[in-house]
Scaffold this motif. Sequence first.
Motif, PDB file in Angstrom:
ATOM      1  N   ASP A  67       1.142  -1.167  -0.026  1.00 59.72           N
ATOM      2  CA  ASP A  67      -0.172   0.325  -0.210  1.00 59.72           C
ATOM      3  C   ASP A  67       0.695   1.204   0.248  1.00 59.72           C
ATOM      4  OD1 ASP A  67      -1.989  -1.488  -0.290  1.00 59.72           O
ATOM      5  OD2 ASP A  67      -2.831  -1.143   2.220  1.00 59.72           O
ATOM      6  N   GLY A  68       1.960   0.972   1.111  1.00 60.77           N
ATOM      7  CA  GLY A  68       3.083   2.069   0.467  1.00 60.77           C
ATOM      8  C   GLY A  68       3.239   2.838  -0.181  1.00 60.77           C
ATOM      9  N   SER A  69       3.583   1.370  -0.869  1.00 54.54           N
ATOM     10  CA  SER A  69       4.611   1.948  -2.655  1.00 54.54           C
ATOM     11  C   SER A  69       3.020   2.100  -3.480  1.00 54.54           C
ATOM     12  CB  SER A  69       4.938   0.556  -2.523  1.00 54.54           C
ATOM     13  OG  SER A  69       5.693   0.211  -3.668  1.00 54.54           O
ATOM     14  N   THR A  70       2.025   2.037  -3.605  1.00 45.65           N
ATOM     15  CA  THR A  70       0.908   2.005  -4.587  1.00 45.65           C
ATOM     16  C   THR A  70       0.886   3.547  -4.088  1.00 45.65           C
ATOM     17  OG1 THR A  70      -0.138  -0.080  -4.299  1.00 45.65           O
ATOM     18  CG2 THR A  70      -1.217   2.072  -5.320  1.00 45.65           C
ATOM     19  N   ASN A  71       0.750   3.540  -3.172  1.00 39.24           N
ATOM     20  CA  ASN A  71       0.694   5.136  -2.449  1.00 39.24           C
ATOM     21  C   ASN A  71       1.981   6.344  -2.547  1.00 39.24           C
ATOM     22  OD1 ASN A  71      -3.036   4.386  -2.639  1.00 39.24           O
ATOM     23  ND2 ASN A  71      -1.860   3.721  -0.488  1.00 39.24           N
ATOM     24  N   ALA A  72       2.552   6.248  -2.514  1.00 41.01           N
ATOM     25  CA  ALA A  72       3.732   6.911  -2.756  1.00 41.01           C
ATOM     26  C   ALA A  72       3.212   7.965  -3.081  1.00 41.01           C
ATOM     27  CB  ALA A  72       5.382   6.276  -2.799  1.00 41.01           C
ATOM     28  N   PRO A  73       3.877   9.159  -2.904  1.00 41.39           N
ATOM     29  CA  PRO A  73       3.945  10.569  -3.413  1.00 41.39           C
ATOM     30  C   PRO A  73       4.892  10.699  -4.257  1.00 41.39           C
ATOM     31  CG  PRO A  73       5.301  10.873  -1.511  1.00 41.39           C
ATOM     32  CD  PRO A  73       4.671   9.482  -1.018  1.00 41.39           C
ATOM     33  N   VAL A  74       5.402  11.675  -5.118  1.00 42.96           N
ATOM     34  CA  VAL A  74       6.422  12.110  -6.121  1.00 42.96           C
ATOM     35  C   VAL A  74       7.789  12.205  -5.797  1.00 42.96           C
ATOM     36  CG1 VAL A  74       4.975  13.054  -8.362  1.00 42.96           C
ATOM     37  CG2 VAL A  74       5.939  14.329  -6.500  1.00 42.96           C
ATOM     38  N   THR A  75       8.561  11.539  -6.207  1.00 44.43           N
ATOM     39  CA  THR A  75       9.944  11.810  -5.664  1.00 44.43           C
ATOM     40  C   THR A  75      10.886  12.824  -6.000  1.00 44.43           C
ATOM     41  OG1 THR A  75      11.424  10.577  -7.511  1.00 44.43           O
ATOM     42  CG2 THR A  75      10.051   9.465  -5.962  1.00 44.43           C
ATOM     43  N   ASN A  76      10.305  14.222  -6.891  1.00 47.19           N
ATOM     44  CA  ASN A  76      10.960  15.381  -7.430  1.00 47.19           C
ATOM     45  C   ASN A  76       9.596  15.964  -7.888  1.00 47.19           C
ATOM     46  OD1 ASN A  76      12.343  17.498  -9.474  1.00 47.19           O
ATOM     47  ND2 ASN A  76      14.238  15.730  -8.535  1.00 47.19           N
ATOM     48  N   ALA A  77      10.180  17.038  -7.427  1.00 43.76           N
ATOM     49  CA  ALA A  77       9.407  18.710  -7.515  1.00 43.76           C
ATOM     50  C   ALA A  77       9.038  18.929  -9.103  1.00 43.76           C
ATOM     51  CB  ALA A  77       9.962  19.746  -6.919  1.00 43.76           C
ATOM     52  N   TYR A  78      10.159  18.524 -10.021  1.00 44.96           N
ATOM     53  CA  TYR A  78       9.589  18.147 -11.535  1.00 44.96           C
ATOM     54  C   TYR A  78       8.544  17.667 -12.014  1.00 44.96           C
ATOM     55  CZ  TYR A  78      10.179  17.713 -16.332  1.00 44.96           C
ATOM     56  OH  TYR A  78      10.014  17.628 -17.468  1.00 44.96           O
ATOM     57  N   PHE A  79       8.255  16.760 -11.139  1.00 34.62           N
ATOM     58  CA  PHE A  79       7.305  15.913 -11.233  1.00 34.62           C
ATOM     59  C   PHE A  79       6.022  16.199 -11.398  1.00 34.62           C
ATOM     60  CE2 PHE A  79       9.626  12.698 -11.062  1.00 34.62           C
ATOM     61  CZ  PHE A  79      10.532  12.330 -12.000  1.00 34.62           C
ATOM     62  N   SER A  80       5.946  17.841  -9.905  1.00 31.04           N
ATOM     63  CA  SER A  80       4.561  18.504  -9.954  1.00 31.04           C
ATOM     64  C   SER A  80       4.546  19.672 -10.541  1.00 31.04           C
ATOM     65  CB  SER A  80       4.312  18.689  -8.406  1.00 31.04           C
ATOM     66  OG  SER A  80       4.463  17.380  -7.454  1.00 31.04           O
ATOM     67  N   SER A  81       5.458  19.532 -11.529  1.00 29.72           N
ATOM     68  CA  SER A  81       5.358  21.420 -12.110  1.00 29.72           C
ATOM     69  C   SER A  81       4.530  20.935 -13.571  1.00 29.72           C
ATOM     70  CB  SER A  81       6.973  21.551 -12.829  1.00 29.72           C
ATOM     71  OG  SER A  81       7.071  20.581 -13.731  1.00 29.72           O
ATOM     72  N   TYR A 103       2.176  -0.385 -10.079  1.00 28.92           N
ATOM     73  CA  TYR A 103       3.186   1.343  -9.918  1.00 28.92           C
ATOM     74  C   TYR A 103       2.942   1.781  -9.548  1.00 28.92           C
ATOM     75  CZ  TYR A 103       3.382  -1.652 -14.867  1.00 28.92           C
ATOM     76  OH  TYR A 103       2.992  -2.831 -15.499  1.00 28.92           O
ATOM     77  N   SER A 104       4.574   2.434  -9.152  1.00 28.02           N
ATOM     78  CA  SER A 104       4.217   3.881  -7.630  1.00 28.02           C
ATOM     79  C   SER A 104       5.637   4.809  -8.014  1.00 28.02           C
ATOM     80  CB  SER A 104       5.743   2.648  -6.868  1.00 28.02           C
ATOM     81  OG  SER A 104       5.352   3.527  -6.057  1.00 28.02           O
ATOM     82  N   LYS A 105       4.769   5.961  -7.789  1.00 24.69           N
ATOM     83  CA  LYS A 105       5.005   7.026  -8.414  1.00 24.69           C
ATOM     84  C   LYS A 105       7.222   7.300  -8.298  1.00 24.69           C
ATOM     85  CE  LYS A 105       1.273   9.640  -8.191  1.00 24.69           C
ATOM     86  NZ  LYS A 105       0.676  10.988  -7.248  1.00 24.69           N
ATOM     87  N   ASN A 106       7.631   6.077  -6.369  1.00 24.78           N
ATOM     88  CA  ASN A 106       8.047   6.171  -5.639  1.00 24.78           C
ATOM     89  C   ASN A 106       9.404   5.883  -7.108  1.00 24.78           C
ATOM     90  OD1 ASN A 106      10.090   6.479  -4.017  1.00 24.78           O
ATOM     91  ND2 ASN A 106       9.978   4.295  -3.636  1.00 24.78           N
ATOM     92  N   ASP A 107       9.062   3.997  -7.712  1.00 22.79           N
ATOM     93  CA  ASP A 107      10.099   4.580  -9.037  1.00 22.79           C
ATOM     94  C   ASP A 107       9.911   4.898  -9.929  1.00 22.79           C
ATOM     95  OD1 ASP A 107      10.829   1.605  -7.432  1.00 22.79           O
ATOM     96  OD2 ASP A 107       8.103   1.714  -7.488  1.00 22.79           O
ATOM     97  N   VAL A 108       9.391   6.531 -10.081  1.00 18.25           N
ATOM     98  CA  VAL A 108      10.088   7.085 -10.954  1.00 18.25           C
ATOM     99  C   VAL A 108      10.293   8.392 -10.224  1.00 18.25           C
ATOM    100  CG1 VAL A 108       8.299   8.752 -12.454  1.00 18.25           C
ATOM    101  CG2 VAL A 108       7.889   6.586 -12.343  1.00 18.25           C
ATOM    102  N   TYR A 109      11.805   9.127 -10.692  1.00 18.66           N
ATOM    103  CA  TYR A 109      12.311   9.463 -10.117  1.00 18.66           C
ATOM    104  C   TYR A 109      14.054  10.004 -10.834  1.00 18.66           C
ATOM    105  CZ  TYR A 109      15.114   5.058  -9.745  1.00 18.66           C
ATOM    106  OH  TYR A 109      15.744   4.487  -9.718  1.00 18.66           O
TER     107      TYR A 109
END
Length: 329
Positions: A67-81, A103-109
């Motif tokens: 669940d933590g992996s699925t619901n992880a936040p983005v890893t870099n401010a760029y991904f919120s730009s 599929y996790s936001k934690n694995d996109v960095y």
Amino acid sequence: MIPSQTHLRASVLTILSSLTPQAAAATPDCHCYLTDGSSSEYFANQKFFDFRNIADPRVPPPIDDRDGSTNAPVTNAYFSSTDFTNTWSIQTWIDSRAVYNTYSKNDVYIESNTDADPASRTYLTLRTYRHPAGNFQSSAEIQSVSANYQYLSMRMYSRTRGAAGGVTAMFTYRAGAAEADVQEADVEMLTSDATNQMHYTNQPTIVDGVARPNATHQITIPDAWTSWRTHRYDWTPGSSSWYVDGELVDTNQFQAPVDPATILFNAWSNGDKWSGTMASGQSAQLQIQWIEIIYNSTAEPSPYPHCANVCSFDRGTEPGVSLVISSSP
């Protein structure tokens, strides 16, 4: 056999992220774009995503909780730009086949480039990781927010590295009411393969249990995909063509996409026959310095009748920077 994976203003050139203001200002006024190659075609629009100089790079540790992996936040401010979110969405869906895969936001960095003679300061990484705790896989996928790409030439300057049992890919996708109605065109690298083996496919490869062997080709390329290469897919009316470092390596008219679609990039594993099963604690990565998408052909005959300045990215000297190749009053 390959499974189907579920899951760019005319005259405006969008240079994103890290190009300097001087470089952006030097971009010519382009009204359309002409690609080189066997599938040469006119296109109306272009987008360039540059991951070579993004602030605050870091490799996030894996989250060993489903669940933590699925619901992880983005890893870099760029991904919120808006540079990113106007075009892309990071996916967070679950595939619970042979091995549970989220599929996790934690694995996109954004990662620092530590090459001996680096061609960039940073790059985008999509990671798939087999978690020792929780007995699951986490994976990475970015998908275009628009599903209106119809005909395109898309390129990524990338490499794939890591343990056996992973798949990295660049592809277009349009869902269908039935398996036979899916439209998908893939560039895939399997980390269990020899590093000069590429898979190019116009999906689907199986319909109602019956194989369609003409849909997919396994191609030997001159150099390994573990090194930086420009992988290119051209979708033109009635045909799919694939290039490595500007050289045509495959073309296929069987089941070429027809209708508007989304664009995706991913790194994944789910324990099935296609990906294989990754060893516990191991990972594989798709590392990308830049992505370019030249898209939405008018499908009008040459010469392009409404285009004063015809530009080319294939004849330019820098990625993402075009060159005017013909002009009319």
